[in-house]
Design a protein around this motif. Structure first.
Motif, short mmCIF file in Angstrom:
data_model
loop_
_atom_site.label_atom_id
_atom_site.label_comp_id
_atom_site.label_asym_id
_atom_site.label_seq_id
_atom_site.Cartn_x
_atom_site.Cartn_y
_atom_site.Cartn_z
N ARG A 277 75.63 1.30 49.54
CA ARG A 277 76.43 0.09 49.56
C ARG A 277 76.69 -0.31 51.01
O ARG A 277 77.01 0.51 51.85
CB ARG A 277 77.75 0.32 48.83
CG ARG A 277 78.71 -0.88 48.86
CD ARG A 277 79.92 -0.62 48.00
NE ARG A 277 79.53 -0.60 46.58
CZ ARG A 277 80.33 -0.15 45.62
NH1 ARG A 277 81.52 0.35 45.92
NH2 ARG A 277 79.92 -0.19 44.35
N GLY A 278 76.58 -1.61 51.29
CA GLY A 278 76.89 -2.09 52.63
C GLY A 278 75.75 -1.93 53.61
O GLY A 278 74.59 -1.74 53.23
N LYS A 279 76.11 -1.99 54.90
CA LYS A 279 75.10 -1.99 55.96
C LYS A 279 75.03 -0.66 56.71
O LYS A 279 74.77 -0.63 57.91
CB LYS A 279 75.42 -3.12 56.95
CG LYS A 279 75.40 -4.51 56.32
CD LYS A 279 75.72 -5.58 57.34
CE LYS A 279 75.68 -6.97 56.71
NZ LYS A 279 75.99 -8.03 57.69
N ILE A 280 75.22 0.42 56.00
CA ILE A 280 75.21 1.71 56.67
C ILE A 280 73.87 2.44 56.55
O ILE A 280 73.71 3.54 57.07
CB ILE A 280 76.34 2.63 56.12
CG1 ILE A 280 76.13 2.91 54.62
CG2 ILE A 280 77.70 2.02 56.38
CD1 ILE A 280 77.11 3.91 54.07
N ARG A 281 72.91 1.79 55.90
CA ARG A 281 71.60 2.42 55.66
C ARG A 281 70.98 2.96 56.95
O ARG A 281 70.41 4.06 56.97
CB ARG A 281 70.67 1.39 55.02
CG ARG A 281 69.27 1.90 54.73
CD ARG A 281 68.39 0.77 54.23
NE ARG A 281 68.96 0.16 53.04
CZ ARG A 281 68.69 0.55 51.80
NH1 ARG A 281 67.88 1.57 51.60
NH2 ARG A 281 69.24 -0.07 50.78
N GLU A 282 71.06 2.19 58.05
CA GLU A 282 70.42 2.58 59.29
C GLU A 282 71.32 3.42 60.18
O GLU A 282 70.96 3.75 61.31
CB GLU A 282 69.98 1.32 60.06
CG GLU A 282 69.10 0.36 59.27
CD GLU A 282 67.81 1.01 58.81
OE1 GLU A 282 67.28 1.87 59.56
OE2 GLU A 282 67.33 0.68 57.71
N LYS A 283 72.50 3.78 59.68
CA LYS A 283 73.47 4.49 60.51
C LYS A 283 73.66 5.95 60.12
O LYS A 283 74.40 6.68 60.79
CB LYS A 283 74.83 3.78 60.44
CG LYS A 283 74.82 2.35 60.94
CD LYS A 283 76.20 1.72 60.81
CE LYS A 283 76.20 0.28 61.30
NZ LYS A 283 77.53 -0.35 61.16
N GLU B 15 78.94 5.14 49.43
CA GLU B 15 79.85 4.08 49.86
C GLU B 15 80.18 4.10 51.34
O GLU B 15 80.40 3.05 51.94
CB GLU B 15 81.15 4.16 49.06
CG GLU B 15 80.95 3.94 47.55
CD GLU B 15 82.25 4.02 46.78
OE1 GLU B 15 83.06 4.91 47.08
OE2 GLU B 15 82.46 3.15 45.90
N ASP B 16 80.26 5.28 51.95
CA ASP B 16 80.69 5.34 53.35
C ASP B 16 80.29 6.71 53.92
O ASP B 16 79.84 7.59 53.20
CB ASP B 16 82.20 5.16 53.45
CG ASP B 16 82.63 4.63 54.81
OD1 ASP B 16 81.77 4.55 55.72
OD2 ASP B 16 83.83 4.31 54.98
#
Length: 286
Positions: free
Chosen positions: A28-34, A51-52
């Motif tokens: 979920r969200g924009k954390i895929r690359e992080k 989620e996080d």
């Protein structure tokens, strides 16, 4: 639920709970690359959504593994033949990334009597060494204990026996093992991605792509900082006549004197000089 990311494949993120139950999640969200294997994450286990992620303690850059406790560098006595200068570069890569290395020498069943003497310079420099034979089950238990309750990264030259070791200690690991090229006397790469594998104890180990060469590795350090990553040299850094002595040509250099007196390994010192000159040449180029 809090878990640890063990791998990501094709848009799916695989997360292990504290009891090592595996959940295949979407994100979920924009954390895929992080996020990277080793990151602690929060998931909605009912809907299988990641989620996080939690703040990490560290990040090994090559390969990218988070929250690393220990980097295990495995080399072999033969097939491929042990090359001290190659081990020096692996040590530099690990230490300049901020991690303490553990040296493992495999295939001692093929070694000559008294082979341990060839590694005395590393013991004198303060490194921890383990001599093992995966094939003959020699000294595996003691090494296995050192992996307990840690996120370990296993690296080293291709063909040194990393996958064979993991197949031995991890039930159903079924990892492809590397053949050694008869023409080049180098290992063939078998590991293609970073994945945390569950050890039978509380530990994890990342099986990383092997290297057949370290000549193309870009060490992100300045030449004048190199000596801090050679422990046997670093202890004398503040004893020389000149501040920030390179230990190559300056008069009154304590390190050069220690090498001449046999208190510092001449071979390790030559390795230091070679890498220093390479870093200096790269610096001039930019």
């Amino acid at each position: 639920m809090k878990g640890i990311l063990i791998k990501s494949i094709g848009g799916f993120f695989f997360v292990a709970s504290r009891s090592k139950e595996i959940y295949q999640c979407r994100i979920r969200g924009k954390i895929r690359e992080k996020i990277y294997p080793g990151d602690y994450v929060e998931i909605d286990k009912e809907n299988k959504i990641l989620e996080d992620y939690y703040p990490r303690n560290n990040l090994l850059k090559r390969p990218k593994v988070a929250n690393v406790d220990q980097v295990v560098i495995m080399h072999s006595i033969k097939d491929p033949e042990f090359t001290p200068s190659l081990l020096d570069r692996f040590l530099l890569l690990v230490e300049s990334s901020g991690f303490e290395p553990l040296i493992v020498i495999n295939k001692i069943d093929q070694a000559e009597v008294g082979f341990e003497a060839d590694f005395e310079e590393y013991k004198e420099a303060g490194y921890e060494l383990h001599f093992i034979s995966v094939k003959e089950n020699i000294n595996l238990d003691k090494l296995f204990e050192r992996l307990n309750d840690k996120i370990n990264v296993l690296t080293g030259p291709s063909g040194a026996g990393k996958s064979s070791f993991l197949n031995k200690v991890i039930e159903n690991a079924d990892l492809r093992t590397a053949a050694v090229s008869k023409k080049l006397k180098k290992g063939v790469h078998t590991t293609r991605m970073v994945e945390l594998l569950s050890l039978p104890n509380q530990g994890w180990v990342a099986d990383t792509p092997g290297f057949s060469s370290m000549t193309k590795i870009n060490f992100e350090i300045e030449p004048e900082d190199l000596s801090w990553y050679f422990p046997e040299i670093a202890q004398y850094n503040n004893d020389c006549k000149f501040n920030r002595c390179s230990h190559l040509h300056e008069p009154g250099c304590v390190v050069q004197k220690k090498v001449k007196n046999g208190e510092i390994s001449e071979r390790r010192y030559k390795s230091y000089k070679q890498i220093y000159n390479e870093l200096e040449k790269k610096e001039r180029r930019y």
